[in-house]
Scaffold this motif. Structure first.
Motif, PDB file in Angstrom:
ATOM      1  N   ILE A   1       8.441  -6.722  -8.158  1.00 53.00           N
ATOM      2  CA  ILE A   1       7.406  -5.935  -7.473  1.00 53.00           C
ATOM      3  C   ILE A   1       7.603  -6.093  -5.967  1.00 53.00           C
ATOM      4  CG2 ILE A   1       4.921  -5.692  -7.076  1.00 53.00           C
ATOM      5  CD1 ILE A   1       4.512  -6.863  -9.915  1.00 53.00           C
ATOM      6  N   PRO A   2       7.807  -5.010  -5.236  1.00 53.60           N
ATOM      7  CA  PRO A   2       7.986  -5.110  -3.786  1.00 53.60           C
ATOM      8  C   PRO A   2       6.739  -5.690  -3.109  1.00 53.60           C
ATOM      9  CG  PRO A   2       8.614  -2.936  -4.595  1.00 53.60           C
ATOM     10  CD  PRO A   2       7.916  -3.621  -5.730  1.00 53.60           C
ATOM     11  N   VAL A   3       6.968  -6.576  -2.157  1.00 53.95           N
ATOM     12  CA  VAL A   3       5.875  -7.165  -1.375  1.00 53.95           C
ATOM     13  C   VAL A   3       5.907  -6.539   0.013  1.00 53.95           C
ATOM     14  CG1 VAL A   3       4.874  -9.273  -0.437  1.00 53.95           C
ATOM     15  CG2 VAL A   3       6.023  -9.321  -2.666  1.00 53.95           C
ATOM     16  N   VAL A   4       4.771  -5.983   0.430  1.00 52.97           N
ATOM     17  CA  VAL A   4       4.693  -5.232   1.687  1.00 52.97           C
ATOM     18  C   VAL A   4       3.718  -5.911   2.645  1.00 52.97           C
ATOM     19  CG1 VAL A   4       4.119  -2.999   2.716  1.00 52.97           C
ATOM     20  CG2 VAL A   4       5.202  -3.088   0.455  1.00 52.97           C
ATOM     21  N   PHE A   5       4.143  -6.064   3.897  1.00 51.84           N
ATOM     22  CA  PHE A   5       3.276  -6.572   4.958  1.00 51.84           C
ATOM     23  C   PHE A   5       3.076  -5.424   5.950  1.00 51.84           C
ATOM     24  CE2 PHE A   5       5.540 -10.146   3.167  1.00 51.84           C
ATOM     25  CZ  PHE A   5       4.556 -11.114   3.006  1.00 51.84           C
ATOM     26  N   PRO A   6       2.060  -4.604   5.761  1.00 52.65           N
ATOM     27  CA  PRO A   6       1.924  -3.377   6.555  1.00 52.65           C
ATOM     28  C   PRO A   6       1.476  -3.645   7.986  1.00 52.65           C
ATOM     29  CG  PRO A   6       0.003  -3.675   5.190  1.00 52.65           C
ATOM     30  CD  PRO A   6       0.941  -4.774   4.808  1.00 52.65           C
ATOM     31  N   GLU A   7       1.730  -2.672   8.827  1.00 52.50           N
ATOM     32  CA  GLU A   7       1.253  -2.707  10.208  1.00 52.50           C
ATOM     33  C   GLU A   7      -0.172  -2.162  10.266  1.00 52.50           C
ATOM     34  OE1 GLU A   7       2.879  -3.945  12.765  1.00 52.50           O
ATOM     35  OE2 GLU A   7       4.681  -4.399  11.580  1.00 52.50           O
ATOM     36  N   THR A   8      -0.900  -2.568  11.284  1.00 50.60           N
ATOM     37  CA  THR A   8      -2.200  -1.966  11.536  1.00 50.60           C
ATOM     38  C   THR A   8      -2.012  -0.471  11.789  1.00 50.60           C
ATOM     39  OG1 THR A   8      -3.196  -3.986  12.428  1.00 50.60           O
ATOM     40  CG2 THR A   8      -4.157  -1.898  13.153  1.00 50.60           C
ATOM     41  N   GLY A   9      -2.795   0.349  11.104  1.00 53.16           N
ATOM     42  CA  GLY A   9      -2.675   1.797  11.221  1.00 53.16           C
ATOM     43  C   GLY A   9      -1.784   2.428  10.176  1.00 53.16           C
ATOM     44  N   GLU A  10      -1.088   1.601   9.388  1.00 47.64           N
ATOM     45  CA  GLU A  10      -0.162   2.127   8.378  1.00 47.64           C
ATOM     46  C   GLU A  10      -0.915   2.619   7.145  1.00 47.64           C
ATOM     47  OE1 GLU A  10       3.598   0.460   5.689  1.00 47.64           O
ATOM     48  OE2 GLU A  10       3.101  -0.493   7.603  1.00 47.64           O
ATOM     49  N   VAL A  11      -0.443   3.704   6.584  1.00 43.28           N
ATOM     50  CA  VAL A  11      -0.989   4.229   5.335  1.00 43.28           C
ATOM     51  C   VAL A  11      -0.247   3.567   4.177  1.00 43.28           C
ATOM     52  CG1 VAL A  11      -1.255   6.264   3.874  1.00 43.28           C
ATOM     53  CG2 VAL A  11      -1.689   6.430   6.330  1.00 43.28           C
ATOM     54  N   ILE A  12      -0.983   2.913   3.281  1.00 44.69           N
ATOM     55  CA  ILE A  12      -0.342   2.215   2.164  1.00 44.69           C
ATOM     56  C   ILE A  12      -0.507   2.961   0.843  1.00 44.69           C
ATOM     57  CG2 ILE A  12      -0.491  -0.050   3.233  1.00 44.69           C
ATOM     58  CD1 ILE A  12      -2.951  -0.603   1.457  1.00 44.69           C
ATOM     59  N   TYR A  13      -1.324   4.007   0.840  1.00 40.87           N
ATOM     60  CA  TYR A  13      -1.470   4.845  -0.355  1.00 40.87           C
ATOM     61  C   TYR A  13      -1.898   6.237   0.080  1.00 40.87           C
ATOM     62  CZ  TYR A  13      -2.735   6.388  -5.068  1.00 40.87           C
ATOM     63  OH  TYR A  13      -2.802   7.070  -6.255  1.00 40.87           O
ATOM     64  N   ASP A  14      -1.237   7.244  -0.472  1.00 45.34           N
ATOM     65  CA  ASP A  14      -1.571   8.636  -0.144  1.00 45.34           C
ATOM     66  C   ASP A  14      -1.163   9.514  -1.313  1.00 45.34           C
ATOM     67  OD1 ASP A  14      -2.008  11.125   0.910  1.00 45.34           O
ATOM     68  OD2 ASP A  14      -0.772  10.864   2.700  1.00 45.34           O
ATOM     69  N   LYS A  15      -2.134   9.824  -2.161  1.00 46.48           N
ATOM     70  CA  LYS A  15      -1.859  10.629  -3.343  1.00 46.48           C
ATOM     71  C   LYS A  15      -3.148  11.240  -3.871  1.00 46.48           C
ATOM     72  CE  LYS A  15       0.840  10.347  -7.630  1.00 46.48           C
ATOM     73  NZ  LYS A  15       1.614   9.440  -8.524  1.00 46.48           N
ATOM     74  N   ASP A  16      -3.061  12.482  -4.314  1.00 45.31           N
ATOM     75  CA  ASP A  16      -4.220  13.178  -4.890  1.00 45.31           C
ATOM     76  C   ASP A  16      -5.413  13.150  -3.941  1.00 45.31           C
ATOM     77  OD1 ASP A  16      -2.919  13.819  -7.361  1.00 45.31           O
ATOM     78  OD2 ASP A  16      -3.159  11.719  -7.936  1.00 45.31           O
TER      79      ASP A  16
END
Length: 287
Positions: free
Chosen positions: A141-156
């Motif tokens: 399972i990929p582990v993600v450390f997102p940036e502030t302002g980043e979109v981590i989910y966008d669907k439907d």
């Protein structure tokens, strides 16, 4: 004796058939009494005592877990996943490394599994973080450390944006991933155990904070609900996840007074149990 054995065997077969039928059809029957499915967004705050676990069901039939309660809460979490019909998780987000938010996350990564694990930008090697990362590695399972302002989910039409990613925090609570979810015209802000220090960082980051529903930070403690932050959120509804008669005195009287002064309708798991909000993208169906 032979007739008795036949009766016992028949009863055993009937019990097995009944169990199979219940396993197959009971979730659907019970689900009719919940907002899951039906092209709705469903956001459920599970009653996991003095902890937090949030299950999001999207209109497209995907599921997202934000925090998962204590390790001993895995049964309650799995019960909700079963009820929702969630056989896989599109996303798991662990807001910060405290057990009351991520204790059961490791088991979820093994089963039902997830497409990715999102963590705050905060260096911490606690037992529960190590076990969670070990599970993610074993399950690829990929582990993600997102940036502030980043979109981590966008669907439907469901969009989840990182309002603050924990970078620069001096303690684990204020390193909480702060997430804003939007679905067409409705919005929700999840804050983990954020306190005033993080709420100020979120303001300084300049991100959009407006939300119909605010998940109050740190279980409604006195060190959360910073008024300049609330002025930006402009929430109509507030949610507090906390245990009945908990030893910390959550939610604090100061927080309750502030919510009353802002005219916020408050929902609490210690008083109401598991809370399920649902939306068609225009309005919220409240618990």
């Amino acid at each position: 004796m032979k007739a008795k054995r036949i009766i016992i065997a028949a009863a055993g077969v009937a019990a097995i058939v009944l169990a199979i039928l219940l396993y197959r059809f009971l979730p659907g029957i019970l689900r009719e009494k919940t907002p899951y499915g039906g092209d709705l967004l469903t956001v459920t705050f599970l009653d996991v005592g003095q902890a937090e676990a949030i299950l999001i069901g999207t209109p497209g039939g995907e599921f997202i877990m934000v925090d998962a309660g204590n390790q001993d809460d895995i049964g309650l979490v799995n019960d909700e996943l079963w009820l929702a019909g969630a056989k896989h998780l599109a996303l798991c987000a662990a807001t910060h490394p405290h057990e009351d938010h991520i204790g059961a996350m490791t088991e979820l990564l093994y089963s039902p599994g997830a497409d990715k694990l999102v963590l705050p930008d905060y260096d911490c090697d606690t037992y529960f973080v190590e076990k969670m990362l070990e599970a993610a590695e074993q399950e690829h399972i990929p582990v993600v450390f997102p940036e502030t302002g980043e979109v981590i989910y966008d669907k439907d039409d469901v969009v989840i944006t990182v309002v603050y990613n924990g970078a620069g925090a001096e303690d684990a609570n204020n390193a909480s991933l702060m997430l804003r979810l939007t679905y067409d015209e409705v919005s929700l802000l999840l804050t983990g155990d954020a306190e005033q220090a993080e709420e100020m960082r979120a303001i300084q980051a300049g991100a959009e904070l407006r939300a119909d529903i605010l998940d109050l930070g740190h279980h409604g403690a006195s060190d959360a609900a910073y008024e300049p932050f609330l002025d930006r959120v402009k929430m109509k509804y507030g949610v507090i996840s906390c245990g009945r008669n908990n030893e910390y005195g959550h939610p604090h009287d100061r927080t309750l007074f502030t919510m009353a002064r802002y005219g916020v309708k408050l929902y609490r798991t210690d008083e109401m149990g598991t809370l399920r909000f649902a939306s068609d993208g225009n309005t919220w169906k409240l618990p």
